[in-house]
Design a protein around this motif. Structure first.
Motif, PDB file in Angstrom:
ATOM      1  N   GLN A 268       0.844  -1.198   0.000  1.00 62.22           N
ATOM      2  CA  GLN A 268       0.000   0.000   0.000  1.00 62.22           C
ATOM      3  C   GLN A 268       0.880   1.249   0.000  1.00 62.22           C
ATOM      4  O   GLN A 268       1.964   1.255   0.570  1.00 62.22           O
ATOM      5  CB  GLN A 268      -0.919   0.043   1.223  1.00 62.22           C
TER       6      GLN A 268
ATOM      7  N   SER B 295      -0.366   8.152  -8.590  1.00 63.83           N
ATOM      8  CA  SER B 295      -0.755   6.755  -8.380  1.00 63.83           C
ATOM      9  C   SER B 295      -0.129   5.848  -9.434  1.00 63.83           C
ATOM     10  O   SER B 295       0.312   4.734  -9.131  1.00 63.83           O
ATOM     11  CB  SER B 295      -2.279   6.611  -8.396  1.00 63.83           C
TER      12      SER B 295
ATOM     13  N   GLU C 106       0.746  -1.773  -4.912  1.00 62.37           N
ATOM     14  CA  GLU C 106      -0.401  -2.527  -5.404  1.00 62.37           C
ATOM     15  C   GLU C 106      -1.733  -1.851  -5.105  1.00 62.37           C
ATOM     16  O   GLU C 106      -2.729  -2.121  -5.764  1.00 62.37           O
ATOM     17  CB  GLU C 106      -0.393  -3.929  -4.777  1.00 62.37           C
ATOM     18  N   GLU C 107      -1.746  -0.978  -4.090  1.00 67.39           N
ATOM     19  CA  GLU C 107      -2.983  -0.305  -3.724  1.00 67.39           C
ATOM     20  C   GLU C 107      -2.647   1.080  -3.173  1.00 67.39           C
ATOM     21  O   GLU C 107      -1.756   1.232  -2.356  1.00 67.39           O
ATOM     22  CB  GLU C 107      -3.736  -1.106  -2.660  1.00 67.39           C
TER      23      GLU C 107
ATOM     24  N   VAL D 242      -3.889   4.476  -1.092  1.00 71.00           N
ATOM     25  CA  VAL D 242      -4.764   4.829   0.022  1.00 71.00           C
ATOM     26  C   VAL D 242      -4.773   6.348   0.153  1.00 71.00           C
ATOM     27  O   VAL D 242      -3.717   6.978   0.160  1.00 71.00           O
ATOM     28  CB  VAL D 242      -4.238   4.222   1.351  1.00 71.00           C
TER      29      VAL D 242
ATOM     30  N   PHE E 240     -11.113   6.136  -6.531  1.00 72.53           N
ATOM     31  CA  PHE E 240     -10.948   5.477  -5.238  1.00 72.53           C
ATOM     32  C   PHE E 240     -12.330   5.153  -4.678  1.00 72.53           C
ATOM     33  O   PHE E 240     -13.295   5.888  -4.915  1.00 72.53           O
ATOM     34  CB  PHE E 240     -10.200   6.389  -4.260  1.00 72.53           C
TER      35      PHE E 240
ATOM     36  N   LEU F  90      -9.665   3.731  -1.276  1.00 74.38           N
ATOM     37  CA  LEU F  90      -8.705   2.766  -1.814  1.00 74.38           C
ATOM     38  C   LEU F  90      -8.844   2.634  -3.322  1.00 74.38           C
ATOM     39  O   LEU F  90      -9.947   2.732  -3.867  1.00 74.38           O
ATOM     40  CB  LEU F  90      -8.924   1.395  -1.182  1.00 74.38           C
ATOM     41  N   ARG F  91      -7.728   2.358  -3.968  1.00 75.69           N
ATOM     42  CA  ARG F  91      -7.741   2.104  -5.407  1.00 75.69           C
ATOM     43  C   ARG F  91      -6.652   1.097  -5.727  1.00 75.69           C
ATOM     44  O   ARG F  91      -5.482   1.287  -5.360  1.00 75.69           O
ATOM     45  CB  ARG F  91      -7.479   3.393  -6.177  1.00 75.69           C
ATOM     46  N   GLU F  92      -7.041   0.035  -6.403  1.00 78.29           N
ATOM     47  CA  GLU F  92      -6.075  -0.967  -6.850  1.00 78.29           C
ATOM     48  C   GLU F  92      -5.204  -0.349  -7.933  1.00 78.29           C
ATOM     49  O   GLU F  92      -5.696   0.416  -8.775  1.00 78.29           O
ATOM     50  CB  GLU F  92      -6.837  -2.182  -7.405  1.00 78.29           C
TER      51      GLU F  92
ATOM     52  N   HIS G 262      -2.101  -0.817 -10.980  1.00 81.47           N
ATOM     53  CA  HIS G 262      -1.498  -1.735 -11.953  1.00 81.47           C
ATOM     54  C   HIS G 262      -0.385  -1.013 -12.686  1.00 81.47           C
ATOM     55  O   HIS G 262      -0.607   0.073 -13.226  1.00 81.47           O
ATOM     56  CB  HIS G 262      -2.551  -2.217 -12.961  1.00 81.47           C
TER      57      HIS G 262
END
Length: 175
Positions: A93, A118, A127-128, A130, A149, A167-169, A171
């Motif tokens: 995170q 991000s 990976e995530e 916050v 998010f 939160l947001r994944e 990539h």
């Protein structure tokens, strides 16, 4: 210092430098103090913080602080920082914090900065993402939502301050 410059064609992000001190002191207002910095900046304090940020870039430390630059002269419009380690963060995170100076608010620049930062974090292995927002700060929560998010848990800081997590994944992009 490792030069990093990110841009989406409207804003650019680049590491804070000592040339940013005056612009920060001029742009800081009571909202930035309340939600982001915790106290009014002084020349000495801002210079020390920027030196710390530069050291973090040089040593690949957990803090990556960017100036948000906008307009034809890429004027300092605010800051966005990434913390790859910190209280309550799980491995993978990254915490995203941001603030704009008053004359730059309401133009979507914070959302753009969060998205660029991000993507940088994802390419660095996060990976995530916050974003921790005090419930009394709806503008910051709106930025998080506009940046994709979703609401997560609620936590309390060491001083008892309540935070809503967004939160947001992430990539990584192919380089």
């Amino acid at each position: 210092m490792h030069e990093v410059k990110l841009s989406d064609g409207v804003i650019a992000l680049s590491p804070l430098c000592l040339d940013d001190v005056e612009a920060h002191l001029t742009g800081e207002d009571e909202l930035l103090v309340r939600w982001l910095t915790g106290g009014p900046g002084t020349r000495e304090g801002v210079e020390a913080y920027i030196r710390h940020c530069q050291e973090q870039w040089q040593t690949a430390g957990p803090l990556r602080a960017f100036g948000i630059r906008a307009g034809t002269g890429e004027v300092l419009a605010g800051t966005v920082d990434l913390r790859f380690a910190g209280e309550g963060l799980a491995p993978g995170q990254v915490n995203v914090a941001y603030g704009l100076y008053p004359s730059w608010r309401g133009r979507g620049l914070a959302t753009r900065a969060v998205l660029l930062a991000s993507q940088y974090a994802a390419n660095e292995g996060a990976e995530e993402a916050v974003i921790q927002v005090e419930p009394e700060n709806p503008a910051s929560a709106a930025v998080a939502r506009r940046a994709g998010f979703t609401p997560g848990k609620q936590t309390h800081g060491k001083d008892g301050t309540r935070f809503n997590w967004y939160l947001r994944e992430l990539h990584a992009t192919t380089r």
